[in-house]
Design an enzyme around this catalytic site. Structure first.
Site, PDB file in Angstrom:
ATOM      1  CB  ILE A   1      -1.016   0.005   1.313  1.00 25.28           C
ATOM      2  CG1 ILE A   1      -0.251  -0.306   2.600  1.00 25.28           C
ATOM      3  CG2 ILE A   1      -2.187  -0.860   1.006  1.00 25.28           C
ATOM      4  CD1 ILE A   1      -1.081  -0.095   3.832  1.00 25.28           C
ATOM      5  N   GLY A   2       2.104   1.094   0.001  1.00 27.95           N
ATOM      6  CA  GLY A   2       3.083   2.368  -0.034  1.00 27.95           C
ATOM      7  C   GLY A   2       4.370   1.948  -0.330  1.00 27.95           C
ATOM      8  CB  VAL A   3       6.965   2.146  -2.164  1.00 28.30           C
ATOM      9  CG1 VAL A   3       8.683   2.048  -2.292  1.00 28.30           C
ATOM     10  CG2 VAL A   3       6.494   0.998  -2.856  1.00 28.30           C
TER      11      VAL A   3
ATOM     12  N   GLY B   1      11.194   5.794   1.590  1.00 26.24           N
ATOM     13  CA  GLY B   1      12.545   5.769   1.629  1.00 26.24           C
ATOM     14  C   GLY B   1      12.951   4.578   2.504  1.00 26.24           C
ATOM     15  CG  PHE B   2      11.612   2.307   6.748  1.00 23.46           C
ATOM     16  CD1 PHE B   2      11.073   0.867   6.480  1.00 23.46           C
ATOM     17  CD2 PHE B   2      12.287   2.809   7.839  1.00 23.46           C
ATOM     18  CE1 PHE B   2      11.039   0.258   7.708  1.00 23.46           C
ATOM     19  CE2 PHE B   2      12.351   1.849   8.941  1.00 23.46           C
ATOM     20  CZ  PHE B   2      11.870   0.729   8.885  1.00 23.46           C
TER      21      PHE B   2
ATOM     22  CE  LYS C   1       8.364  -3.175  -3.007  1.00 29.92           C
ATOM     23  NZ  LYS C   1       8.486  -4.339  -4.002  1.00 29.92           N
ATOM     24  CB  VAL C   2       3.846   0.517   3.875  1.00 32.71           C
ATOM     25  CG1 VAL C   2       2.746   0.099   4.901  1.00 32.71           C
ATOM     26  CG2 VAL C   2       4.853   1.538   4.303  1.00 32.71           C
TER      27      VAL C   2
ATOM     28  CG  ASP D   1      10.191  13.489   6.375  1.00 36.71           C
ATOM     29  OD1 ASP D   1       9.916  14.466   5.595  1.00 36.71           O
ATOM     30  OD2 ASP D   1      10.265  12.320   5.881  1.00 36.71           O
TER      31      ASP D   1
END
Ligand SMILES: *[C@@H]1O[C@H](CO)[C@@H](O)[C@H](O)[C@H]1NC(C)=O
Ligand SMILES: *[C@@H]1O[C@H](CO)[C@@H](O)[C@H](O)[C@H]1NC(C)=O
Ligand SMILES: *[C@@H]1O[C@H](CO)[C@@H](O)[C@H](O)[C@H]1NC(C)=O
Ligand SMILES: *[C@@H]1O[C@H](CO)[C@@H](O)[C@H](O)[C@H]1NC(C)=O
Ligand SMILES: *[C@@H]1O[C@H](CO)[C@@H](O)[C@H](O)[C@H]1NC(C)=O
Ligand SMILES: *[C@@H]1O[C@H](CO)[C@@H](O)[C@H](O)[C@H]1NC(C)=O
Length: 870
Positions: free
Chosen positions: A542-544, A546-547, A549-550, A660
């Protein structure tokens, strides 16, 4: 059992006085600033008498008045710490006091360089009326071990029939260069009732111990479930009451709650109003709403003490929820021994809102010489009387050391290995001691809030070493701004610290410290995570970021979670991973994303959060197939996230800077509640400091980055305010913070929106979907606020509290736009009124949590930090 409760009830019922007792005015209330030439006020506005020229008889042949050369940034005030009196032979202060009361004697020590005398050489004894209070005492070692700049020791001295209180300072005789010093002395008379009732001996309940006639040292004084209560809020006795959360042992933090403001306390006759301030009784910690969990853990606090002394443990209780006997019944253990079985606060106090206290006495022996000695206090729900709820409660706790054969002195604490290391590195004479104290300040600042060496360490590594001698870095004299909540209470070192026995000295023992954050949230195995995410199925991404993938995942057979899996590559990822666990596990707020747990296994760094049904704010603004949000929805999301950030900045004793802030870090749940997320870059900074800042490597996201931060590499909470200003314009204009495809002057939204706002053409760049639905006054307020956030100079930007207040005001204008337009109240309310607002909103009540009577109180969402109480 029934019978016993009944008797309790009857007896205490008769004692409730109907008229409220008057506040205490101490007969003697002496604040002496030693070595000071004149009277002066401290940051709390109390006047300290200078001991030079005042009529305080000092018997000495060898004493000197001196001033400290360096002002440590963490000193709460210049007075009384910057001046000192030095003794090179036995000397005494003779205070004339009332003959028939006990007195608090508080000694303030700031180990620093005075006239070329180095603090490492000061070893001395202090005694009063034949009782040794301190022996071979080194303020320097003690302060180092506790990561504090200064030390306050509090003693209760029995009445002196002669009306004279003689405080004797004796430099150690073993070393002829040794000297004694003191910065401040407080002498305050104690009302009789504070130590009048006998305490019961743990294990020998029938044995009553008189605690009124012996000298005591205050070891700890905490406000359970509440915040730090400063001396000026303590009914004439000037005691400090510290937040309890850092003393909690293990994973069970329970829940905190506080009484609503219209809740009245009724002090019974046996509990005078000065026993503990109302703010102690008005907040509490209990075990939580789930009886199944409660029976399986003990709510436990752990305190380091000196071995071979007997301690008085005083519990303060005040029921804020229950109204009947046998609703909440619990056992109290001290050091694994039953101090009280079947405690029932209503049974003792007769009704809700009535404060009571109970004293227990326990000897603490040296179990394994050389090891730290702990005193543990544990509460466990009692099932024997079949109470309605399985729960326990505590409002406040005090621990006093009893003098033993005329002695209260314990050994100096052992410095932690880390401190010893720092010391060794800087061991080129004391000329370098200043830089040690920089390290210490950092530790204090950080560890104070974060409970964890991990972050403290991280920050030490990240922060460029500052040189105190550098004239640009005058930490001196910027700190007398009254930050009473910003005290160096906590020791931040990790292993085998012998931190001991200062009243302000927090001693979280080693082993608990490092594991604390981890133990606050759930630990997942990699198998569980794989199961939850169907082995990291790409369709669940559901998201990508800097850390990494989510993923969306399902745990416990139905709970939706967001699983953030790190790129195993970067080391920076590791640091941010730790930061996020440390911070989030301690922070709970409606407008902050909750961390459920983590997994650190097989090179994986995974964080598990509450699932946010509506994703990021950005997904609803532009480049999206989602339907556009209405203006009111946008405004509500802005208000929610401002609340979250305001909480980060001011909700705790320490400031947390997010670093951030951007629309992808503002998430929205199914009910459209905005939550601030992604704390990977967060740092703690000085609280409310106008001049304070944290030096750091510049991080953050382009387009949102505070230009001042960029230029000067100095981070303040105003950097978040800047980024939030960009978010506000993004929400208003429905375009990204940076869009390189646009003409040059339009690439940066911050620059472009500011230019339009100043030219009066902002209208033209507002998102066309909402342009016509915005009330013009609301728009003006909103745009003004955003503009102020983007001011070049951080100090001129509003605080998050002001931003929040202005956005709420804008919302009201939008709401009122149907009715008779903006009434004249605008001017007055708009001016600087921001500070007082917003605060109150933070302790918002959460859905009750299963307890039928909970709706009566606000449960503060913040475990361990507690609701604000002022
Ligand atoms: C100074 O005080 C110490 C401890 O109280 C005592 O042992 C010593 O004898 C005193 N010295 C003198 C010179 O009185
Ligand atoms: C306190 O205020 C709340 C809401 O404002 C109200 O529901 C409650 O009844 C009040 N309680 C008392 C004791 O007055
Ligand atoms: C406590 O007393 C025991 C027995 O007398 C002794 O062995 C131990 O060293 C003492 N501990 C401290 C810290 O004084
Ligand atoms: C109390 O019990 C715990 C384990 O249940 C143990 O670790 C601890 O050492 C005990 N404390 C004392 C003072 O006996
Ligand atoms: C709670 O503490 C008591 C006394 O130390 C101990 O007997 C009991 O096992 C503890 N309960 C739990 C669940 O740890
Ligand atoms: C005084 O304290 C220091 C440091 O804790 C210790 O090294 C020294 O042995 C002590 N001296 C005496 C006489 O107890």
């Amino acid at each position: 059992m029934e019978m016993k409760i009944y008797v309790f009830l009857l007896s205490s019922f008769l004692l409730i006085s109907l008229c409220s007792p008057a506040a205490y005015k101490p007969v003697d209330s002496i604040f002496l600033s030693c070595g000071a030439p004149k009277n002066d006020k401290d940051s709390q506005g109390r006047t300290w008498l200078g001991d030079v020229g005042n009529k305080v008889p000092i018997s000495t042949s060898n004493s000197d008045t001196v001033r400290a050369e360096v002002q440590d940034a963490s000193l709460p005030s210049q007075v009384p710490y910057m001046s000192a009196r030095i003794f090179t032979s036995n000397s005494s202060y003779d205070f004339k006091v009332s003959a028939d009361t006990k007195h608090y004697l508080r000694l303030h020590f700031y180990p620093s360089v005075y006239n070329d005398l180095i603090p490492q050489r000061a070893f001395f004894a202090v005694s009063v009326a034949g009782v040794t209070l301190l022996r071979n005492f080194s303020a320097y070692i003690t302060a180092q071990a506790l990561s504090q700049a200064y030390i306050v020791k509090e003693f209760s001295i029995p009445p002196s029939p002669t009306g004279k209180l003689t405080v004797v300072f004796s430099p150690a005789q073993e070393d002829k260069d040794s000297y004694a010093f003191v910065n401040g002395i407080e002498v305050i008379s104690i009302p009789d009732q504070i130590y009048s009732s006998p305490a019961s001996m743990v294990g020998f309940a029938s044995q009553a111990v008189d605690i009124g006639s012996t000298a005591l040292q205050t070891m700890y004084r905490i406000n359970a479930g509440g915040q730090y209560v400063p001396p000026e809020n303590d009914a004439g006795l000037s005691r400090d009451w510290y937040d309890d959360s850092l003393y909690i042992y293990g994973a069970g933090f329970g829940v905190t709650f506080s009484a609503p403001s219209n809740f009245t306390l009724e002090y019974p006759e046996v509990v005078p109003v000065y026993m503990a301030p109302p703010s102690v009784y008005r907040t509490a910690r209990s075990m939580g709403p789930d009886p199944k969990i409660n029976v399986n853990y003990n709510l436990t606090w752990m305190f380091q003490v000196d071995a071979n002394f007997t301690y008085v443990v005083r519990f303060h209780f005040c029921e804020l929820i229950m109204t009947k006997i046998n609703q909440r019944v619990f056992n109290i253990y001290i050091n694994n021994q039953t101090a009280q079985a079947e405690a029932d606060v209503i049974g003792w106090a007769s009704k809700r809102g009535v404060p009571i206290y109970k004293d227990y006495v326990i000897p603490v022996l040296d179990v394994a010489p050389g090891k730290d000695v702990d005193l543990s206090v544990a509460l466990q729900p009692s099932e024997t009387t079949k109470p309605e709820f399985l729960d326990a409660i505590l409002n406040g706790l005090e621990i006093f050391k009893m003098s033993d054969a005329g002695n209260l002195a314990g050994p100096n604490p052992e410095p932690s290995p880390m401190m010893a290391e720092a010391e060794k590195k800087n061991s080129r004479g004391f000329a370098k001691a200043n830089s040690i104290s920089v390290t210490r300040v950092l530790l204090v600042v950080l560890a104070g809030g974060i409970v964890g060496l991990g972050l403290a360490f991280l920050l030490c590594v990240f922060m460029p070493k500052r040189n105190r001698n550098d004239s640009n870095n005058k930490v001196v004299s910027t700190m007398d701004c009254g930050n009473s909540g910003w005290l160096p209470l906590y020791s931040g070192h990790s292993t085998t610290t012998g931190s001991k026995s200062t009243i302000s000295g927090k001693s979280t023992t080693s082993t608990h410290l490092s594991s604390l954050a981890a133990s606050l949230c759930r630990h997942f195995s990699i198998t569980e995570i794989k199961q939850a995410t169907k082995k990291f199925d790409e369709s669940l991404v559901i998201g990508v970021g800097g850390f990494g993938k989510v993923y969306k995942g399902i745990i416990d057979g139905g709970t939706k979670v967001a699983v953030k899996r790190s790129n195993p590559s970067s080391e920076q990822g590791m640091n941010e991973f730790q930061t996020e666990i440390e911070l989030l596990s301690k922070l709970r707020h409606k407008h902050l994303v909750s961390l459920i747990g983590y997994c650190e296994e097989a090179d994986e760094m995974i964080l598990v959060y509450d699932y946010m049904g509506n994703g990021t704010l950005r997904e609803h603004l532009y480049k999206t197939s989602n339907p556009p949000l209405s203006w009111k929805q946008r405004l509500e999301i802005c208000i929610g996230s401002a609340r979250g950030l305001h909480y980060l900045h001011t909700g705790a004793k320490y400031t947390i800077i997010h670093r951030d802030v951007k629309t992808t870090n503002i998430l929205v749940d199914e009910k459209w509640v905005a939550k601030v997320s992604d704390f990977g870059l967060s740092k703690t900074g000085p609280m409310g400091a106008n001049e304070g800042h944290v030096s750091t490597v510049v991080k953050g996201s382009f387009g949102y980055l505070d230009p001042e931060y960029f230029r000067r590499q100095q981070l303040t909470e105003k950097s978040d305010v800047y980024s939030f200003g960009v978010v506000l314009f993004e929400v208003l204009c429905g375009r990204p913070a940076l869009n390189p495809n646009l003409p040059k002057e339009q690439v940066s939204l911050a620059d472009w929106a500011l230019m339009c706002q100043r030219k009066g053409t902002l209208d033209e760049i507002i998102d066309p979907f909402i342009r016509d639905s915005i009330n013009p006054e609301c728009l003006q307020k909103f745009a003004d606020t955003a503009e102020k956030c983007l001011l070049d100079q951080g100090s001129l930007r509003p605080s998050m509290g002001d931003v929040l207040w202005n956005l709420e005001f804008a919302m009201q204008m939008q709401d009122n736009s149907g009715t008779a337009g903006g009434d004249g109240g605008d001017g007055t309310a708009g001016e600087g009124g921001g500070n007082g607002h917003g605060d109150g909103g933070d302790g918002e009540s959460v859905a009750g949590g299963g307890n039928p009577t909970l709706d009566f109180v606000n449960i503060s969402l913040v475990e361990g930090i507690g609701g604000r109480e002022n």
